[in-house]
Design a protein around this motif. Structure first.
Motif, PDB file in Angstrom:
ATOM      1  N   SER A  12       0.673  -1.313  -0.054  1.00 57.48           N
ATOM      2  CA  SER A  12       0.020  -0.017   0.085  1.00 57.48           C
ATOM      3  C   SER A  12       0.648   1.239   0.038  1.00 57.48           C
ATOM      4  O   SER A  12       0.165   2.442  -0.411  1.00 57.48           O
ATOM      5  CB  SER A  12      -0.916   0.054   1.395  1.00 57.48           C
ATOM      6  OG  SER A  12      -1.993  -1.118   1.283  1.00 57.48           O
ATOM      7  N   MET A  13       2.153   1.143   0.387  1.00 56.07           N
ATOM      8  CA  MET A  13       3.054   2.298   0.519  1.00 56.07           C
ATOM      9  C   MET A  13       4.187   2.315  -0.757  1.00 56.07           C
ATOM     10  O   MET A  13       4.886   3.156  -0.608  1.00 56.07           O
ATOM     11  CB  MET A  13       3.523   2.560   1.969  1.00 56.07           C
ATOM     12  CG  MET A  13       2.680   2.637   2.970  1.00 56.07           C
ATOM     13  SD  MET A  13       3.397   2.283   4.679  1.00 56.07           S
ATOM     14  CE  MET A  13       4.079   3.987   4.576  1.00 56.07           C
ATOM     15  N   ASP A  14       4.062   1.261  -1.592  1.00 56.15           N
ATOM     16  CA  ASP A  14       4.700   1.308  -2.788  1.00 56.15           C
ATOM     17  C   ASP A  14       4.881   2.695  -3.735  1.00 56.15           C
ATOM     18  O   ASP A  14       5.918   2.910  -4.328  1.00 56.15           O
ATOM     19  CB  ASP A  14       4.508   0.258  -3.503  1.00 56.15           C
ATOM     20  CG  ASP A  14       4.783  -1.062  -2.924  1.00 56.15           C
ATOM     21  OD1 ASP A  14       5.571  -1.090  -1.899  1.00 56.15           O
ATOM     22  OD2 ASP A  14       4.299  -2.356  -3.446  1.00 56.15           O
ATOM     23  N   HIS A  15       3.873   3.629  -3.432  1.00 59.69           N
ATOM     24  CA  HIS A  15       3.737   4.788  -4.236  1.00 59.69           C
ATOM     25  C   HIS A  15       4.695   5.666  -3.804  1.00 59.69           C
ATOM     26  O   HIS A  15       4.768   6.952  -4.424  1.00 59.69           O
ATOM     27  CB  HIS A  15       2.327   5.007  -4.352  1.00 59.69           C
ATOM     28  CG  HIS A  15       1.823   5.536  -3.428  1.00 59.69           C
ATOM     29  ND1 HIS A  15       1.361   4.581  -2.217  1.00 59.69           N
ATOM     30  CD2 HIS A  15       1.686   6.682  -2.696  1.00 59.69           C
ATOM     31  CE1 HIS A  15       0.893   5.203  -1.158  1.00 59.69           C
ATOM     32  NE2 HIS A  15       1.214   6.565  -1.532  1.00 59.69           N
ATOM     33  N   TRP A  21      10.426   8.538   2.580  1.00 55.63           N
ATOM     34  CA  TRP A  21      10.178   7.568   3.732  1.00 55.63           C
ATOM     35  C   TRP A  21      10.468   8.344   5.031  1.00 55.63           C
ATOM     36  O   TRP A  21      10.042   7.656   6.216  1.00 55.63           O
ATOM     37  CB  TRP A  21      11.057   6.462   3.163  1.00 55.63           C
ATOM     38  CG  TRP A  21      10.453   5.567   2.198  1.00 55.63           C
ATOM     39  CD1 TRP A  21      10.505   5.308   1.116  1.00 55.63           C
ATOM     40  CD2 TRP A  21       9.415   5.013   2.656  1.00 55.63           C
ATOM     41  NE1 TRP A  21       9.687   4.311   0.439  1.00 55.63           N
ATOM     42  CE2 TRP A  21       8.953   4.012   1.450  1.00 55.63           C
ATOM     43  CE3 TRP A  21       8.523   4.483   3.752  1.00 55.63           C
ATOM     44  CZ2 TRP A  21       7.676   3.329   1.357  1.00 55.63           C
ATOM     45  CZ3 TRP A  21       7.496   3.608   3.680  1.00 55.63           C
ATOM     46  CH2 TRP A  21       7.293   2.728   2.831  1.00 55.63           C
ATOM     47  N   ALA A  22      11.695   8.979   5.059  1.00 51.18           N
ATOM     48  CA  ALA A  22      11.961   9.604   6.430  1.00 51.18           C
ATOM     49  C   ALA A  22      10.826  10.489   6.928  1.00 51.18           C
ATOM     50  O   ALA A  22      10.349  10.387   8.091  1.00 51.18           O
ATOM     51  CB  ALA A  22      13.164  10.434   6.384  1.00 51.18           C
ATOM     52  N   GLU A  23      10.052  11.355   6.101  1.00 53.83           N
ATOM     53  CA  GLU A  23       9.192  12.020   6.271  1.00 53.83           C
ATOM     54  C   GLU A  23       7.759  11.335   6.954  1.00 53.83           C
ATOM     55  O   GLU A  23       7.180  11.479   7.921  1.00 53.83           O
ATOM     56  CB  GLU A  23       8.647  12.981   5.017  1.00 53.83           C
ATOM     57  CG  GLU A  23       7.584  14.077   5.475  1.00 53.83           C
ATOM     58  CD  GLU A  23       7.111  14.801   4.176  1.00 53.83           C
ATOM     59  OE1 GLU A  23       5.846  15.225   4.052  1.00 53.83           O
ATOM     60  OE2 GLU A  23       8.096  14.989   3.540  1.00 53.83           O
ATOM     61  N   VAL A  24       7.452  10.278   6.142  1.00 55.66           N
ATOM     62  CA  VAL A  24       6.353   9.136   6.352  1.00 55.66           C
ATOM     63  C   VAL A  24       6.661   8.795   7.804  1.00 55.66           C
ATOM     64  O   VAL A  24       5.734   8.584   8.630  1.00 55.66           O
ATOM     65  CB  VAL A  24       6.296   8.337   5.245  1.00 55.66           C
ATOM     66  CG1 VAL A  24       5.344   7.210   5.734  1.00 55.66           C
ATOM     67  CG2 VAL A  24       5.653   8.866   4.042  1.00 55.66           C
ATOM     68  N   GLY A  25       7.731   8.251   7.905  1.00 58.94           N
ATOM     69  CA  GLY A  25       8.082   7.576   9.241  1.00 58.94           C
ATOM     70  C   GLY A  25       8.068   8.279  10.302  1.00 58.94           C
ATOM     71  O   GLY A  25       7.365   8.152  11.471  1.00 58.94           O
ATOM     72  N   LYS A  26       8.302   9.697  10.114  1.00 57.15           N
ATOM     73  CA  LYS A  26       8.337  10.653  11.310  1.00 57.15           C
ATOM     74  C   LYS A  26       6.709  11.094  11.618  1.00 57.15           C
ATOM     75  O   LYS A  26       6.330  11.077  12.857  1.00 57.15           O
ATOM     76  CB  LYS A  26       9.125  11.942  10.832  1.00 57.15           C
ATOM     77  CG  LYS A  26       9.167  13.014  11.748  1.00 57.15           C
ATOM     78  CD  LYS A  26       9.632  14.326  11.547  1.00 57.15           C
ATOM     79  CE  LYS A  26       9.747  15.421  12.523  1.00 57.15           C
ATOM     80  NZ  LYS A  26      10.604  16.643  12.231  1.00 57.15           N
ATOM     81  N   GLU A  97      -6.066   9.352  10.833  1.00 53.98           N
ATOM     82  CA  GLU A  97      -4.724  10.250  11.169  1.00 53.98           C
ATOM     83  C   GLU A  97      -3.444   9.375  10.646  1.00 53.98           C
ATOM     84  O   GLU A  97      -2.705   9.855   9.983  1.00 53.98           O
ATOM     85  CB  GLU A  97      -4.400  10.259  12.669  1.00 53.98           C
ATOM     86  CG  GLU A  97      -5.314  11.538  13.336  1.00 53.98           C
ATOM     87  CD  GLU A  97      -4.907  11.988  14.506  1.00 53.98           C
ATOM     88  OE1 GLU A  97      -3.521  12.218  14.715  1.00 53.98           O
ATOM     89  OE2 GLU A  97      -5.755  12.377  15.356  1.00 53.98           O
ATOM     90  N   ILE A  98      -3.767   8.023  10.998  1.00 53.35           N
ATOM     91  CA  ILE A  98      -2.469   7.103  10.265  1.00 53.35           C
ATOM     92  C   ILE A  98      -2.566   7.292   8.755  1.00 53.35           C
ATOM     93  O   ILE A  98      -1.652   6.816   8.330  1.00 53.35           O
ATOM     94  CB  ILE A  98      -2.796   5.918  11.099  1.00 53.35           C
ATOM     95  CG1 ILE A  98      -1.163   5.201  11.169  1.00 53.35           C
ATOM     96  CG2 ILE A  98      -3.609   4.863  10.642  1.00 53.35           C
ATOM     97  CD1 ILE A  98      -0.089   5.942  11.897  1.00 53.35           C
ATOM     98  N   ARG A 103       0.087   7.961   4.152  1.00 57.08           N
ATOM     99  CA  ARG A 103      -0.315   8.024   2.883  1.00 57.08           C
ATOM    100  C   ARG A 103      -1.025   6.483   2.059  1.00 57.08           C
ATOM    101  O   ARG A 103      -0.624   6.535   1.052  1.00 57.08           O
ATOM    102  CB  ARG A 103       1.161   8.321   2.133  1.00 57.08           C
ATOM    103  CG  ARG A 103       1.577   9.519   2.338  1.00 57.08           C
ATOM    104  CD  ARG A 103       2.905   9.978   1.671  1.00 57.08           C
ATOM    105  NE  ARG A 103       3.405  11.163   2.482  1.00 57.08           N
ATOM    106  CZ  ARG A 103       4.664  11.692   1.720  1.00 57.08           C
ATOM    107  NH1 ARG A 103       5.030  11.349   0.718  1.00 57.08           N
ATOM    108  NH2 ARG A 103       5.304  12.416   2.201  1.00 57.08           N
ATOM    109  N   CYS A 104      -1.546   5.947   2.754  1.00 57.01           N
ATOM    110  CA  CYS A 104      -2.536   4.872   2.395  1.00 57.01           C
ATOM    111  C   CYS A 104      -3.517   4.529   3.418  1.00 57.01           C
ATOM    112  O   CYS A 104      -3.784   4.957   4.431  1.00 57.01           O
ATOM    113  CB  CYS A 104      -1.718   3.513   2.277  1.00 57.01           C
ATOM    114  SG  CYS A 104      -0.956   2.972   3.754  1.00 57.01           S
TER     115      CYS A 104
END
Length: 119
Positions: A12-15, A21-26, A97-98, A103-104
């Protein structure tokens, strides 16, 4: 309170571009911290599929171990957040929120209550 599993499918996050990735993880960690601060966090984590030591396995009732996910399984979990909240609506708010952070889209399911497993 009821516990809810908030999850997304593998892929689901392959896009998401590698540079994001660092921003998404944060962002995901921030939602988990918010859930901790609110006292509803139970557990969160992503599943790894890129390491030979973490392959899926099926253990049958006779103890036989078969590599790979359950044969009839069409979906593999990519990550989870478990929250302990009073209502489905509250769980949906955390899922929203998650979803933004990761982003999925997120799947929301309520765990069955078993009084024998309560401390």
């Amino acid at each position: 309170m009821p516990k809810y599993l908030i999850s997304f499918e593998k892929g689901s996050m392959d896009h998401i571009p590698a540079g994001d990735w660092a921003e998404v993880g944060k962002a995901a960690h921030a939602v988990c911290q918010e859930a901790k601060d609110a006292g509803v966090f139970v557990f969160a984590g992503g599943l790894r599929y890129d390491d030979g030591d973490v392959e899926a396995a099926v253990v049958a009732v006779d103890g036989t171990v078969t590599d790979g996910p359950y044969p009839e399984s069409k979906e593999l979990i990519g990550g989870v957040l478990i929250v302990d909240v009073p209502t489905r609506e509250a769980a949906l708010e955390w899922a929203a929120e998650i979803a933004v952070a990761c982003r999925c889209a997120q799947d929301v399911r309520k765990f069955m209550f078993d009084p024998e497993l309560v401390d």
